[in-house]
Design a protein around this motif. Sequence first.
Motif, PDB file in Angstrom:
ATOM      1  N   VAL A  51      36.520  34.589  31.806  1.00 51.10           N
ATOM      2  CA  VAL A  51      35.980  35.928  32.308  1.00 51.10           C
ATOM      3  C   VAL A  51      36.267  36.377  33.587  1.00 51.10           C
ATOM      4  N   ASN A  52      36.298  35.460  34.319  1.00 47.40           N
ATOM      5  CA  ASN A  52      36.633  35.721  35.929  1.00 47.40           C
ATOM      6  C   ASN A  52      38.317  35.927  36.031  1.00 47.40           C
ATOM      7  N   SER A  53      39.067  34.968  35.324  1.00 51.35           N
ATOM      8  CA  SER A  53      40.237  35.145  35.188  1.00 51.35           C
ATOM      9  C   SER A  53      40.831  36.553  34.754  1.00 51.35           C
ATOM     10  N   PHE A  54      39.972  37.068  33.732  1.00 52.03           N
ATOM     11  CA  PHE A  54      40.359  38.508  33.023  1.00 52.03           C
ATOM     12  C   PHE A  54      39.969  39.537  34.057  1.00 52.03           C
ATOM     13  N   ILE A  55      38.866  39.444  34.875  1.00 51.36           N
ATOM     14  CA  ILE A  55      38.682  40.241  35.819  1.00 51.36           C
ATOM     15  C   ILE A  55      39.514  40.417  36.863  1.00 51.36           C
TER      16      ILE A  55
END
Length: 171
Positions: free
Chosen positions: A160-164
């Motif tokens: 999720v953090n990588s996507f954001i």
Amino acid sequence: MKRVVVIGSAGSGKSTLAKQIGQAYQYEVIHMDRLFWKPGWQESTQEELGEKQAPYLQKNEWVIEGNYSGVWKERLELADTIIFLDINRYVCLYSALKRWLKNIGKTREDIGPGCPERMELAFLKYIWDYPKTKRNKAITAIEQHCQHAQILIFPHRKAVNSFIKKVNTLS
């Protein structure tokens, strides 16, 4: 990404992710819990919830987070991006408890007005049981209604953090 749906277990980070996407693209964020809950934690009927959701679906750009499977068909069919947060139940439980402690006595912006933060055993059980009672229903709905959409499934917070981070660099 113009019409984004974020689904997953309670405590998976749906509201946080939806807010981040909304902020990055300047899209309105719609929280299904806010539409569902009336003051004093009174529930909307499925018909009421569908009526409350309908005007948002007519817009060109939005991020809608939340489950409510009785009214998600329309949302899923109109979305161009579906994000399923398939987060471990221990992480979801921890996050829900942390959120509760942070917000005791307050009404969060993603919940209906007049619904101060609360914690109930049934809610914790819902989170615990999600992988065996609700997860497959979400996967099936995505498979049935979302062939037209980009489907992103995030199994952990790192994803999720990588996507954001990517979203923030593109916006």
